[in-house]
Design a protein around this motif. Structure first.
Motif, short mmCIF file in Angstrom:
data_model
loop_
_atom_site.label_atom_id
_atom_site.label_comp_id
_atom_site.label_asym_id
_atom_site.label_seq_id
_atom_site.Cartn_x
_atom_site.Cartn_y
_atom_site.Cartn_z
N THR A 155 70.79 -0.88 -30.74
CA THR A 155 71.99 -0.08 -30.46
C THR A 155 73.14 -0.49 -31.38
O THR A 155 74.29 -0.15 -31.16
CB THR A 155 72.37 -0.21 -28.96
OG1 THR A 155 71.16 -0.15 -28.19
CG2 THR A 155 73.24 0.93 -28.49
N LEU B 16 65.48 -4.52 -23.85
CA LEU B 16 65.81 -3.09 -23.76
C LEU B 16 66.57 -2.61 -25.01
O LEU B 16 67.12 -1.52 -25.02
CB LEU B 16 66.59 -2.81 -22.48
CG LEU B 16 65.71 -2.89 -21.22
CD1 LEU B 16 66.56 -2.84 -19.95
CD2 LEU B 16 64.68 -1.76 -21.19
N SER C 130 69.39 -3.17 -26.39
CA SER C 130 70.82 -2.82 -26.36
C SER C 130 71.63 -3.72 -27.28
O SER C 130 72.86 -3.62 -27.33
CB SER C 130 71.36 -2.91 -24.93
OG SER C 130 71.37 -4.26 -24.50
N VAL D 265 73.71 -5.02 -30.23
CA VAL D 265 74.57 -4.28 -31.16
C VAL D 265 74.73 -5.03 -32.48
O VAL D 265 75.68 -4.80 -33.22
CB VAL D 265 75.94 -3.95 -30.52
CG1 VAL D 265 75.83 -2.79 -29.56
CG2 VAL D 265 76.53 -5.17 -29.82
N SER E 63 76.91 -3.14 -20.83
CA SER E 63 75.55 -2.61 -20.98
C SER E 63 74.66 -2.93 -19.78
O SER E 63 73.44 -2.96 -19.91
CB SER E 63 74.93 -3.23 -22.23
OG SER E 63 74.96 -4.65 -22.12
N SER F 193 70.36 -3.15 -20.36
CA SER F 193 69.92 -4.45 -20.88
C SER F 193 69.05 -5.17 -19.86
O SER F 193 69.12 -4.88 -18.66
CB SER F 193 71.14 -5.30 -21.24
OG SER F 193 72.02 -5.40 -20.14
N SER G 150 68.73 -14.53 -23.71
CA SER G 150 68.44 -14.76 -25.12
C SER G 150 69.62 -14.48 -26.04
O SER G 150 69.58 -14.82 -27.22
CB SER G 150 67.24 -13.90 -25.55
OG SER G 150 66.15 -14.18 -24.70
N THR H 249 77.73 -12.18 -21.79
CA THR H 249 78.76 -12.42 -20.78
C THR H 249 79.21 -11.07 -20.23
O THR H 249 78.95 -10.03 -20.83
CB THR H 249 79.93 -13.23 -21.35
OG1 THR H 249 80.69 -13.73 -20.25
CG2 THR H 249 80.81 -12.43 -22.27
N VAL I 76 59.37 -17.19 -25.90
CA VAL I 76 59.47 -15.91 -25.19
C VAL I 76 59.76 -16.21 -23.72
O VAL I 76 58.98 -16.88 -23.05
CB VAL I 76 58.16 -15.10 -25.32
CG1 VAL I 76 58.28 -13.78 -24.56
CG2 VAL I 76 57.81 -14.86 -26.78
N HIS J 278 80.04 -12.84 -27.93
CA HIS J 278 78.88 -12.58 -27.06
C HIS J 278 77.85 -11.62 -27.62
O HIS J 278 76.79 -11.45 -27.01
CB HIS J 278 79.35 -12.11 -25.66
CG HIS J 278 80.20 -10.86 -25.69
ND1 HIS J 278 81.57 -10.92 -25.77
CD2 HIS J 278 79.88 -9.56 -25.62
CE1 HIS J 278 82.06 -9.68 -25.74
NE2 HIS J 278 81.05 -8.84 -25.67
N HIS J 279 78.08 -10.98 -28.75
CA HIS J 279 77.05 -10.08 -29.28
C HIS J 279 76.02 -10.81 -30.14
O HIS J 279 75.02 -10.23 -30.54
CB HIS J 279 77.68 -8.94 -30.08
CG HIS J 279 78.38 -7.92 -29.23
ND1 HIS J 279 79.26 -7.01 -29.75
CD2 HIS J 279 78.31 -7.67 -27.90
CE1 HIS J 279 79.71 -6.23 -28.77
NE2 HIS J 279 79.16 -6.62 -27.64
#
Ligand SMILES: Cc1cc2nc3c(=O)[nH]c(=O)nc-3n(C[C@H](O)[C@H](O)[C@H](O)COP(=O)(O)OP(=O)(O)OC[C@H]3O[C@@H](n4cnc5c(N)ncnc54)[C@H](O)[C@@H]3O)c2cc1C
Length: 465
Positions: free
Chosen positions: A34, A82, A84, A86, A145, A149, A156, A160, A214, A423-424
């Protein structure tokens, strides 16, 4: 890369063949998350980081089988929740296998005595929060999100949420989890409720972006739904006044669950009022009725000292209704030549105001609108989140503009000694900066990587690895 067909044949004989996907739509989709820049590239038909095969796994045993085959065939494996992200975190830079964890069987175990819930890593966060709320509980973790998410993705990426000033980030909310190493070994990390036996190894995989193992299941704290929530919207004379308020309330030991400071440019969007002239702050306190009221009074006293003026609850309550909405960015990206980006960084109190002004100055010529807010507060400083919106003649130029925006932003943050991500995470876009950002600690990361993933098969090309 070597011929992948023997690996695909081996995967199809080890797993139900319908879980091993090689059709072009699925492979192309694996080249995108995303990340706005990736969304633009998708519009241009550029799918540069495609997997050779996507494997939908349902449980731990299948993950171990995939990792064993990947090791035997010396093929990269990129975990995907998922998607999400960015920043391009789950994109398979060197092809190979994308391990889709969103298909994991949906296990859930609640322990209301210990106030924990354990779920499989592919569990959708919003689904889990809805289920808990029906029982009178909450995760306290509420990223924008939430509904797009996974819990394993949160762990991982060091995620936040919007209420972090009360509940903390995901690192404060995880009590235990299970991870499978590249070797196939099964590891449980826990502290119930706290443990002092050696280093806190639970931190090792939090924020590792799938490069070290994983994650298969996660145990999180749960909290009773708050008895009372109080809100207000304040207009402030300046961004600096808002930053002083944030710092002083932290110093006073207050714990509002909501504290969001918007500069005047973003306040016009947040208030849905194009005439809004000044910065705005959204505040909320919660808990036992008397505590929520006392905290609100104490917070208001600080705000009034800095020239804040109440605008009533409407602004903040409107935002509470729209807080998962990403459509301003999505619509812009969906327009030919339109571009949008979201970049979050962090700095201490003594550097945040000058960082803000430097970033706005350098980015203003690069975007039609530069919007900024500060929404995660700590005793030592705060996050800063920018939304850039602009229009170019075509998508190719929009991609170039987005690359330039990232480069300028990272350079300013480095010059100001700020944190490059709040946080991204690193993903593809920040991977080239990981060494500078981590400094000497990057050596430690490389040593850990070497020990846990000696063949470097897990999510290559991320975090400067
Ligand atoms: C509209 C929008 C709003 C957002 N708001 C927030 C926000 O408020 N706060 C925030 O923190 N983030 C936010 N994000 C970013 C994103 O949602 C988070 O980073 C989220 O944690 C990613 O979860 P995911 O399941 O989508 O993971 P993915 O995007 O699929 O993967 C992210 C990374 O985690 C790794 N990974 C995923 N699952 C596993 C696993 N089980 N084991 C090992 N590695 C794994 C992947 O390899 C990849 O490196 C937002 C994104 C969007 C699109």
């Amino acid at each position: 890369m070597a011929d992948i067909s023997p690996l695909i044949a081996a995967l199809k004989s080890a797993l139900p063949p319908q879980q091993v996907l090689t059709d072009s739509d699925t492979l192309q989709a694996s080249s995108h998350d995303t990340w706005p820049l990736s969304t633009k590239l998708k519009r241009l038909g550029c799918h540069d980081y495609q997997a050779d095969v996507v494997v939908n796994v349902t449980g731990e045993q299948q993950i171990q089988q995939v990792l064993a085959l990947a090791t035997a065939h010396d093929t990269p494996v990129t975990p995907r929740g998922l998607a999400s992200s960015v920043t391009g975190q789950p994109l398979p830079t060197r092809g190979g296998i994308v391990l889709d964890l969103s298909t994991m069987s949906q296990q859930r175990e609640i322990n209301t005595t210990n106030m924990t819930v354990e779920v499989s890593s592919g569990y959708n966060g919003g689904k889990l929060e809805d289920e808990l709320q029906q029982m009178g509980w909450t995760l306290g973790h509420s990223p924008q999100s939430l509904y797009q998410s996974s819990v394993g993705g949160w762990l991982s990426t060091l995620a936040t949420g919007q209420f972090s000033s009360y509940y903390g980030g995901i690192e404060d909310l995880i009590t235990a989890y299970t991870v499978i190493l590249a070797s196939g070994e099964h590891i449980r990390l826990k502290a119930s409720p706290r443990a002092a036996m050696g280093p806190d190894l639970r931190q090792l995989f939090i924020g590792a972006e799938g490069t070290l193992g994983v994650v298969t299941s996660v145990q999180l704290k749960i909290f009773p739904l708050p008895q009372t929530r109080l809100f207000d919207t304040l207009e402030l004379p300046s961004v600096e006044a808002g930053l002083h308020i944030m710092r002083e309330q932290a110093m006073a030991g207050l714990r509002p669950f909501l504290l969001r400071l918007y500069d005047a440019a973003e306040a016009r969007h947040a208030m849905q009022n194009p005439q809004q002239p000044l910065p705005v702050m959204f505040i909320g306190t919660q808990g036992i009725d008397g505590v929520a009221r006392a905290e609100m009074d104490a917070l208001m006293a600080i705000i009034q000292r800095h020239g804040g003026r109440s605008l009533g609850c409407e602004g903040v309550q409107g935002w509470m209704q729209r807080r998962f909405d990403f459509s301003t960015v999505e619509k812009r990206l969906d327009t030919p030549g339109g571009y949008a980006e979201t970049i979050e960084v962090a700095h201490n109190w003594d550097g945040i105001a000058s960082l803000y002004h430097a970033l706005v100055d350098i980015l203003t010529p690069l975007a039609g609108e530069v919007l900024s807010h500060f929404s995660h507060v700590y005793p030592q400083g705060t996050s800063m989140y920018m939304i850039l919106l602009g229009q170019e003649q075509d998508d190719r130029q929009a991609v170039e503009k987005l690359r330039r925006i990232w480069q300028e932003t990272m350079n300013v943050c480095l010059a100001h000694n700020a944190e490059l991500s709040h946080h991204h995470g690193g993903g593809l876009i920040r991977s080239p900066y990981a060494r500078q950002s981590l400094g000497s600690a990057h050596l430690l990361l490389r040593r850990v990587k070497q020990a846990l993933d000696p063949n470097a098969i897990l999510n290559p090309g991320k975090l400067g690895l």
